[in-house]
Design a protein around this motif. Structure first.
Motif, mmCIF file in Angstrom:
data_model
loop_
_atom_site.group_PDB
_atom_site.id
_atom_site.type_symbol
_atom_site.label_atom_id
_atom_site.label_comp_id
_atom_site.label_asym_id
_atom_site.label_seq_id
_atom_site.Cartn_x
_atom_site.Cartn_y
_atom_site.Cartn_z
ATOM 1 N N ALA A 8 5.471 4.230 7.231
ATOM 2 C CA ALA A 8 6.919 4.081 7.281
ATOM 3 C C ALA A 8 7.539 4.492 5.951
ATOM 4 N N VAL A 9 8.766 4.972 6.035
ATOM 5 C CA VAL A 9 9.555 5.254 4.842
ATOM 6 C C VAL A 9 10.764 4.325 4.897
ATOM 7 N N VAL A 10 10.861 3.447 3.899
ATOM 8 C CA VAL A 10 11.971 2.504 3.814
ATOM 9 C C VAL A 10 12.771 2.836 2.565
ATOM 10 N N ASP A 11 13.996 3.255 2.777
ATOM 11 C CA ASP A 11 14.890 3.613 1.669
ATOM 12 C C ASP A 11 14.208 4.571 0.692
ATOM 13 N N GLY A 12 13.472 5.539 1.225
ATOM 14 C CA GLY A 12 12.838 6.575 0.421
ATOM 15 C C GLY A 12 11.440 6.262 -0.075
ATOM 16 N N ASP A 13 10.956 5.043 0.133
ATOM 17 C CA ASP A 13 9.612 4.671 -0.310
ATOM 18 C C ASP A 13 8.655 4.649 0.880
ATOM 19 N N MET A 14 7.546 5.415 0.780
ATOM 20 C CA MET A 14 6.565 5.478 1.856
ATOM 21 C C MET A 14 5.541 4.365 1.698
ATOM 22 N N THR A 15 5.188 3.747 2.825
ATOM 23 C CA THR A 15 4.238 2.651 2.809
ATOM 24 C C THR A 15 3.446 2.624 4.113
ATOM 25 N N VAL A 16 2.327 1.920 4.099
ATOM 26 C CA VAL A 16 1.529 1.660 5.299
ATOM 27 C C VAL A 16 1.540 0.151 5.512
ATOM 28 N N LYS A 17 2.036 -0.267 6.670
ATOM 29 C CA LYS A 17 2.129 -1.697 6.974
ATOM 30 C C LYS A 17 2.038 -1.897 8.484
ATOM 31 N N MET A 58 0.859 -1.165 0.000
ATOM 32 C CA MET A 58 0.000 0.000 0.000
ATOM 33 C C MET A 58 0.899 1.219 0.000
ATOM 34 N N ARG A 59 0.635 2.132 -0.886
ATOM 35 C CA ARG A 59 1.429 3.349 -0.914
ATOM 36 C C ARG A 59 0.587 4.514 -0.441
ATOM 37 N N VAL A 60 1.261 5.580 -0.099
ATOM 38 C CA VAL A 60 0.587 6.784 0.356
ATOM 39 C C VAL A 60 0.452 7.715 -0.831
ATOM 40 N N ASP A 61 -0.756 8.191 -1.066
ATOM 41 C CA ASP A 61 -1.037 9.021 -2.226
ATOM 42 C C ASP A 61 -0.997 10.507 -1.903
ATOM 43 N N GLU A 62 -1.351 10.874 -0.695
ATOM 44 C CA GLU A 62 -1.500 12.280 -0.339
ATOM 45 C C GLU A 62 -1.309 12.438 1.157
ATOM 46 N N VAL A 63 -0.611 13.503 1.564
ATOM 47 C CA VAL A 63 -0.420 13.796 2.979
ATOM 48 C C VAL A 63 -1.000 15.169 3.244
ATOM 49 N N SER A 64 -1.827 15.293 4.299
ATOM 50 C CA SER A 64 -2.458 16.565 4.633
ATOM 51 C C SER A 64 -2.220 16.882 6.095
ATOM 52 N N ALA A 65 -1.809 18.111 6.363
ATOM 53 C CA ALA A 65 -1.644 18.557 7.748
ATOM 54 C C ALA A 65 -3.002 18.961 8.304
ATOM 55 N N HIS A 108 12.334 4.969 8.582
ATOM 56 C CA HIS A 108 11.803 6.071 9.384
ATOM 57 C C HIS A 108 10.306 5.848 9.547
ATOM 58 N N ILE A 109 9.832 5.814 10.792
ATOM 59 C CA ILE A 109 8.401 5.672 11.071
ATOM 60 C C ILE A 109 7.817 7.067 11.215
ATOM 61 N N TRP A 110 6.909 7.452 10.326
ATOM 62 C CA TRP A 110 6.275 8.767 10.367
ATOM 63 C C TRP A 110 5.251 8.861 11.470
ATOM 64 N N GLY A 111 4.564 7.784 11.759
ATOM 65 C CA GLY A 111 3.540 7.822 12.785
ATOM 66 C C GLY A 111 2.736 6.543 12.801
ATOM 67 N N GLY A 141 11.092 -8.143 16.039
ATOM 68 C CA GLY A 141 11.447 -9.387 16.710
ATOM 69 C C GLY A 141 12.939 -9.539 16.828
ATOM 70 N N ALA A 142 13.353 -10.671 17.308
ATOM 71 C CA ALA A 142 14.773 -10.951 17.493
ATOM 72 C C ALA A 142 15.533 -10.926 16.166
ATOM 73 N N ASP A 143 14.826 -11.243 15.080
ATOM 74 C CA ASP A 143 15.469 -11.279 13.763
ATOM 75 C C ASP A 143 15.470 -9.926 13.066
ATOM 76 N N GLY A 144 14.855 -8.917 13.660
ATOM 77 C CA GLY A 144 14.842 -7.589 13.052
ATOM 78 C C GLY A 144 13.432 -7.050 12.874
ATOM 79 N N VAL A 145 13.312 -6.151 11.906
ATOM 80 C CA VAL A 145 12.049 -5.451 11.663
ATOM 81 C C VAL A 145 11.441 -5.931 10.356
ATOM 82 N N VAL A 146 10.134 -6.206 10.405
ATOM 83 C CA VAL A 146 9.375 -6.581 9.212
ATOM 84 C C VAL A 146 8.152 -5.677 9.163
ATOM 85 N N LEU A 147 7.868 -5.144 7.987
ATOM 86 C CA LEU A 147 6.640 -4.389 7.746
ATOM 87 C C LEU A 147 5.698 -5.350 7.033
#
Length: 145
Positions: free
Chosen positions: A91-100, A1-8, A130-133, A105-111
């Motif tokens: 979240a933003v992973v290597d410049g790509d924003m996503t919702v997950k 899932m990608r983010v299409d629009e961000v509004s303050a 980077h976790i936006w929120g 866990g012990a093995d690391g982070v999974v979205l």
């Protein structure tokens, strides 16, 4: 899932009071004994208790349908909530924003995707994350226009 629009959200907007029926709507047979007294609720307080730290985004895609997030939904995101394992996050992973769904866990982070037809994102050790929120609400229409 990608983010299409961000509004303050503007912190100084007036309250939005909406009538609120103090009964529950049965999805089966209605109860004839229910009292139909109404009160008012403030949608700002109800949907966004920390308005200053909240923003809206529009989601695109189908990877989060089991979490109740559908293509075109507006998501309320609160940046003041500390992200924890199990939260749905923006979240933003290597410049790509996503919702997950965040899985730590012990093995690391999974979205994790909430649709079996979409892959999870395993965050590599050298990736930038980077976790936006934290997503607190998904607003979607019952009937699509």
């Amino acid at each position: 899932m990608r983010v299409d629009e961000v509004s303050a959200l503007l912190a100084d907007k007036p309250s939005v009071l909406v009538p609120f029926a103090s009964v529950e709507a049965a999805c089966g047979f209605p109860s004839p004994a229910q009292d139909y007294q109404t009160n008012e609720i403030d949608l700002n307080e109800h949907l966004m208790p920390n308005r200053v730290a909240s923003f809206l985004i529009r989601a695109r895609g189908h990877s989060m349908t089991r979490a109740g997030i559908f293509d075109g939904d507006e998501l309320i995101v609160d940046r003041s909530i500390r992200p924890e394992d199990g939260h749905v996050v923006v979240a933003v992973v290597d410049g790509d924003m996503t919702v997950k769904r965040l899985r730590v866990g012990a093995d690391g982070v999974v979205l994790s995707a909430e649709n079996r037809h979409h892959p999870d994102i395993v965050v590599a050790e050298l990736s930038e994350l980077h976790i936006w929120g934290v997503v607190t609400r998904s607003l979607h229409r019952v009937l699509r226009a």
